[in-house]
Design a protein around this motif. Structure first.
Motif, PDB file in Angstrom:
ATOM      1  N   GLY A 148       0.824  -1.198   0.000  1.00  9.48           N
ATOM      2  CA  GLY A 148       0.000   0.000   0.000  1.00  9.48           C
ATOM      3  C   GLY A 148       0.858   1.248   0.000  1.00  9.48           C
ATOM      4  N   SER A 149       0.295   2.346  -0.485  1.00 14.86           N
ATOM      5  CA  SER A 149       1.015   3.616  -0.488  1.00 14.86           C
ATOM      6  C   SER A 149       0.045   4.744  -0.181  1.00 14.86           C
ATOM      7  N   ALA A 150       0.592   5.859   0.267  1.00 16.73           N
ATOM      8  CA  ALA A 150      -0.235   7.012   0.621  1.00 16.73           C
ATOM      9  C   ALA A 150       0.602   8.277   0.513  1.00 16.73           C
ATOM     10  N   PHE A 151      -0.078   9.411   0.442  1.00 15.78           N
ATOM     11  CA  PHE A 151       0.574  10.717   0.448  1.00 15.78           C
ATOM     12  C   PHE A 151       0.100  11.500   1.667  1.00 15.78           C
ATOM     13  N   ALA A 152       1.006  12.279   2.227  1.00 11.77           N
ATOM     14  CA  ALA A 152       0.670  13.045   3.430  1.00 11.77           C
ATOM     15  C   ALA A 152       1.420  14.362   3.421  1.00 11.77           C
ATOM     16  N   ALA A 153       1.009  15.248   4.310  1.00 11.09           N
ATOM     17  CA  ALA A 153       1.649  16.560   4.431  1.00 11.09           C
ATOM     18  C   ALA A 153       1.825  16.913   5.901  1.00 11.09           C
ATOM     19  N   ASP A 154       2.843  17.759   6.173  1.00 15.84           N
ATOM     20  CA  ASP A 154       3.103  18.298   7.511  1.00 15.84           C
ATOM     21  C   ASP A 154       2.956  19.818   7.462  1.00 15.84           C
ATOM     22  N   LEU A 155       2.434  20.380   8.531  1.00 15.80           N
ATOM     23  CA  LEU A 155       2.390  21.827   8.712  1.00 15.80           C
ATOM     24  C   LEU A 155       2.970  22.136  10.086  1.00 15.80           C
ATOM     25  N   ALA A 156       3.914  23.076  10.142  1.00 14.12           N
ATOM     26  CA  ALA A 156       4.619  23.327  11.399  1.00 14.12           C
ATOM     27  C   ALA A 156       4.898  24.810  11.586  1.00 14.12           C
ATOM     28  N   CYS A 157       5.098  25.188  12.837  1.00 14.35           N
ATOM     29  CA  CYS A 157       5.513  26.554  13.158  1.00 14.35           C
ATOM     30  C   CYS A 157       6.452  26.530  14.354  1.00 14.35           C
ATOM     31  N   TYR A 158       7.270  27.576  14.471  1.00 18.81           N
ATOM     32  CA  TYR A 158       8.283  27.625  15.527  1.00 18.81           C
ATOM     33  C   TYR A 158       8.509  29.073  15.945  1.00 18.81           C
ATOM     34  N   TYR A 159       8.622  29.269  17.251  1.00 21.48           N
ATOM     35  CA  TYR A 159       8.853  30.598  17.804  1.00 21.48           C
ATOM     36  C   TYR A 159      10.064  30.529  18.722  1.00 21.48           C
ATOM     37  N   GLN A 160      11.019  31.443  18.504  1.00 24.26           N
ATOM     38  CA  GLN A 160      12.249  31.458  19.305  1.00 24.26           C
ATOM     39  C   GLN A 160      12.505  32.875  19.821  1.00 24.26           C
ATOM     40  N   THR A 161      12.746  32.978  21.106  1.00 21.16           N
ATOM     41  CA  THR A 161      13.018  34.272  21.715  1.00 21.16           C
ATOM     42  C   THR A 161      14.074  34.109  22.801  1.00 21.16           C
ATOM     43  N   TYR A 162      14.534  35.245  23.343  1.00 26.79           N
ATOM     44  CA  TYR A 162      15.636  35.232  24.311  1.00 26.79           C
ATOM     45  C   TYR A 162      15.245  36.033  25.554  1.00 26.79           C
ATOM     46  N   PRO A 163      14.485  35.426  26.467  1.00 27.35           N
ATOM     47  CA  PRO A 163      14.076  36.140  27.686  1.00 27.35           C
ATOM     48  C   PRO A 163      15.230  36.233  28.691  1.00 27.35           C
ATOM     49  N   MET A 164      15.153  37.219  29.550  1.00 26.93           N
ATOM     50  CA  MET A 164      16.128  37.374  30.629  1.00 26.93           C
ATOM     51  C   MET A 164      15.563  36.716  31.886  1.00 26.93           C
ATOM     52  N   ILE A 165      16.335  35.819  32.455  1.00 23.57           N
ATOM     53  CA  ILE A 165      16.002  35.199  33.743  1.00 23.57           C
ATOM     54  C   ILE A 165      17.114  35.579  34.713  1.00 23.57           C
ATOM     55  N   GLY A 166      16.812  36.480  35.629  1.00 23.41           N
ATOM     56  CA  GLY A 166      17.868  37.039  36.460  1.00 23.41           C
ATOM     57  C   GLY A 166      18.776  37.894  35.599  1.00 23.41           C
ATOM     58  N   ASN A 167      20.045  37.612  35.645  1.00 27.12           N
ATOM     59  CA  ASN A 167      20.997  38.326  34.792  1.00 27.12           C
ATOM     60  C   ASN A 167      21.481  37.462  33.633  1.00 27.12           C
ATOM     61  N   ARG A 168      20.741  36.384  33.330  1.00 29.66           N
ATOM     62  CA  ARG A 168      21.131  35.474  32.260  1.00 29.66           C
ATOM     63  C   ARG A 168      20.181  35.612  31.065  1.00 29.66           C
ATOM     64  N   GLU A 169      20.762  35.701  29.879  1.00 29.41           N
ATOM     65  CA  GLU A 169      19.959  35.696  28.656  1.00 29.41           C
ATOM     66  C   GLU A 169      19.730  34.245  28.247  1.00 29.41           C
ATOM     67  N   CYS A 170      18.495  33.804  28.305  1.00 30.47           N
ATOM     68  CA  CYS A 170      18.151  32.411  28.013  1.00 30.47           C
ATOM     69  C   CYS A 170      17.549  32.300  26.610  1.00 30.47           C
ATOM     70  N   GLN A 171      17.362  31.087  26.176  1.00 25.63           N
ATOM     71  CA  GLN A 171      16.721  30.845  24.883  1.00 25.63           C
ATOM     72  C   GLN A 171      15.472  30.017  25.104  1.00 25.63           C
ATOM     73  N   LEU A 172      14.346  30.499  24.579  1.00 20.54           N
ATOM     74  CA  LEU A 172      13.078  29.798  24.690  1.00 20.54           C
ATOM     75  C   LEU A 172      12.565  29.455  23.299  1.00 20.54           C
ATOM     76  N   GLY A 173      12.263  28.191  23.088  1.00 21.05           N
ATOM     77  CA  GLY A 173      11.713  27.748  21.816  1.00 21.05           C
ATOM     78  C   GLY A 173      10.365  27.085  22.018  1.00 21.05           C
ATOM     79  N   LEU A 174       9.393  27.452  21.197  1.00 15.13           N
ATOM     80  CA  LEU A 174       8.058  26.859  21.242  1.00 15.13           C
ATOM     81  C   LEU A 174       7.691  26.398  19.838  1.00 15.13           C
ATOM     82  N   GLY A 175       7.177  25.179  19.725  1.00 12.79           N
ATOM     83  CA  GLY A 175       6.888  24.667  18.390  1.00 12.79           C
ATOM     84  C   GLY A 175       5.656  23.797  18.325  1.00 12.79           C
TER      85      GLY A 175
END
Length: 386
Positions: free
Chosen positions: A176-203
């Motif tokens: 058997g065979s089939a066709f499919a598709a993916d849809l994706a999104c990603y958000y990346q930012t750099y919040p400050m936690i204390g005096n540290r610049e962190c990286q936050l990724g949401l997907g």
């Protein structure tokens, strides 16, 4: 029959050996064909408990979230993964995976992968005939991603699925065979936690949305493993050389629940409901999957698979990882811890992870994954030096 062989392999891959206090009537599994699509082909993500929707972009993002590719620092990359599978049961089932990407300019990327899942040699006998077969499944996909802003990107991918689990030595069976598709999104930012610049990724990645798959010898089509993955990751630097990351993913199959015959229900009524399930389109099945669990909202929550992971990195070269994956007992009971490690140079990176099952008689116990990835920029710089 061929159908029985397909179901057997699906059970081996997703729930073999799983128990729910020995009460088999508690099981209400979500059934799909081409189950090999649900196996993570990445030792890094595997070491993080099978998380990857919001983790750092890397070459294996095609599986977890292709929208991450434009955020890669390297211009291009290619990687190989090898995973021996179900070693508690057999010694010749394995997954091979090839993936690569190329960034176009500073805001877009193209990517692709090839997956080959072999079920080894299977000896079959029927009446006076006997034969050895080599059932397998494969998938080929290509994707494109683009940054809509400095923090947000989207992606789409198309996939061709092929499954050859034929074993009946007659002419009425076929792959058997089939066709499919993916849809994706990603958000990346750099919040400050204390005096540290962190990286936050949401997907988020909605994968394998497409046609159903039909095997020869069966008069109806099966659902493929459409899946919704949502996750995030937070990286916190400790000092110049040390940093720590935590990640979490939630997954839900976007397929309807197989009808079960209810107490007191006539065989005719049950067969009618089963026929409606078999004739349902894949798109209708996606919407129905959010509210068709027989146990109501509480059972819908049980259909969500949770994963958490943590990674310590030294100088962006050495990494150690650990994670945990949880699946409800009534939905497969795949519960396991994972540990892993990685070593990265300018040209290549090597990752490995090991799975430790916590559920009884879980055939996934002691599963290893190996990944080798190459940085095309690093290889280019290496040749320039020479």
């Amino acid at each position: 029959m061929k159908k029985e062989f397909i179901i057997l392999n699906a059970m081996l891959l997703s729930a073999a050996g799983a128990r729910a206090d020995e009460k088999t009537d508690m099981f209400n599994l979500e059934y799909t064909a081409v189950v090999s699509q649900t196996i993570a082909p990445d030792a890094r993500g595997g070491g993080l408990g099978d998380t990857g929707a919001g983790t750092d972009p890397d070459v294996f993002s095609q599986y977890w979230n292709p929208a991450k590719y434009p955020f890669n620092i390297s211009r291009a990359g290619v990687a190989l993964n090898y995973t021996p599978w179900l070693r508690q049961l057999v010694n010749d089932i394995d997954l091979a995976y090839l993936v690569g990407y190329y960034r176009i300019g500073d805001y877009a990327a193209v990517s692709g992968s090839l997956r080959y899942f072999s079920l080894g040699e299977v000896y079959m006998s029927e009446a006076d005939d006997a034969a050895t077969i080599n059932p397998y499944e494969m998938a080929l996909d290509v994707g494109a991603s683009i940054m809509l802003s400095e923090k947000f990107s989207i992606a789409a991918a198309v996939r061709w699925l092929y499954s050859d689990l034929s074993y009946d030595m007659t002419d009425d069976t076929s792959p058997g065979s089939a066709f499919a598709a993916d849809l994706a999104c990603y958000y990346q930012t750099y919040p400050m936690i204390g005096n540290r610049e962190c990286q936050l990724g949401l997907g988020m990645n909605i994968s394998n949305v497409g046609s159903k798959i039909r095997f020869g010898g069966v008069d109806y089509s099966e659902f493929i493993p459409a899946n919704l993955r949502i996750g995030g990751a937070l990286t916190v630097p400790i000092d110049e050389f040390n940093k720590f990351m935590i990640s979490a993913d939630a997954n839900k199959y976007l397929v309807p629940t197989v009808p079960q015959q209810e107490e007191g229900e006539s065989s005719e009524d049950y067969q009618a409901r089963l026929q409606d399930y078999r004739e349902m389109s894949s798109i209708s099945g996606i919407f129905k999957s959010f509210g068709d669990a027989p146990g109501g909202f509480s059972e819908e929550l049980k259909e969500i698979r949770w994963s958490v992971g943590a990674e310590y990195m030294y100088n962006d070269k050495f990494s150690v990882r650990a994670g945990y994956h949880h699946q409800s007992e009534s939905k497969g009971n795949l519960k396991y811890f994972t540990v892993g490690a990685g070593f990265k140079m300018s040209v290549f990176a090597l990752d490995v992870n090991y799975l430790i099952a916590t559920a009884k008689s879980n055939p996934l116990d002691q599963t290893l994954r190996f990944s080798l990835s190459f940085d095309m920029d690093g290889i280019k710089d290496l040749f320039k030096k020479r």
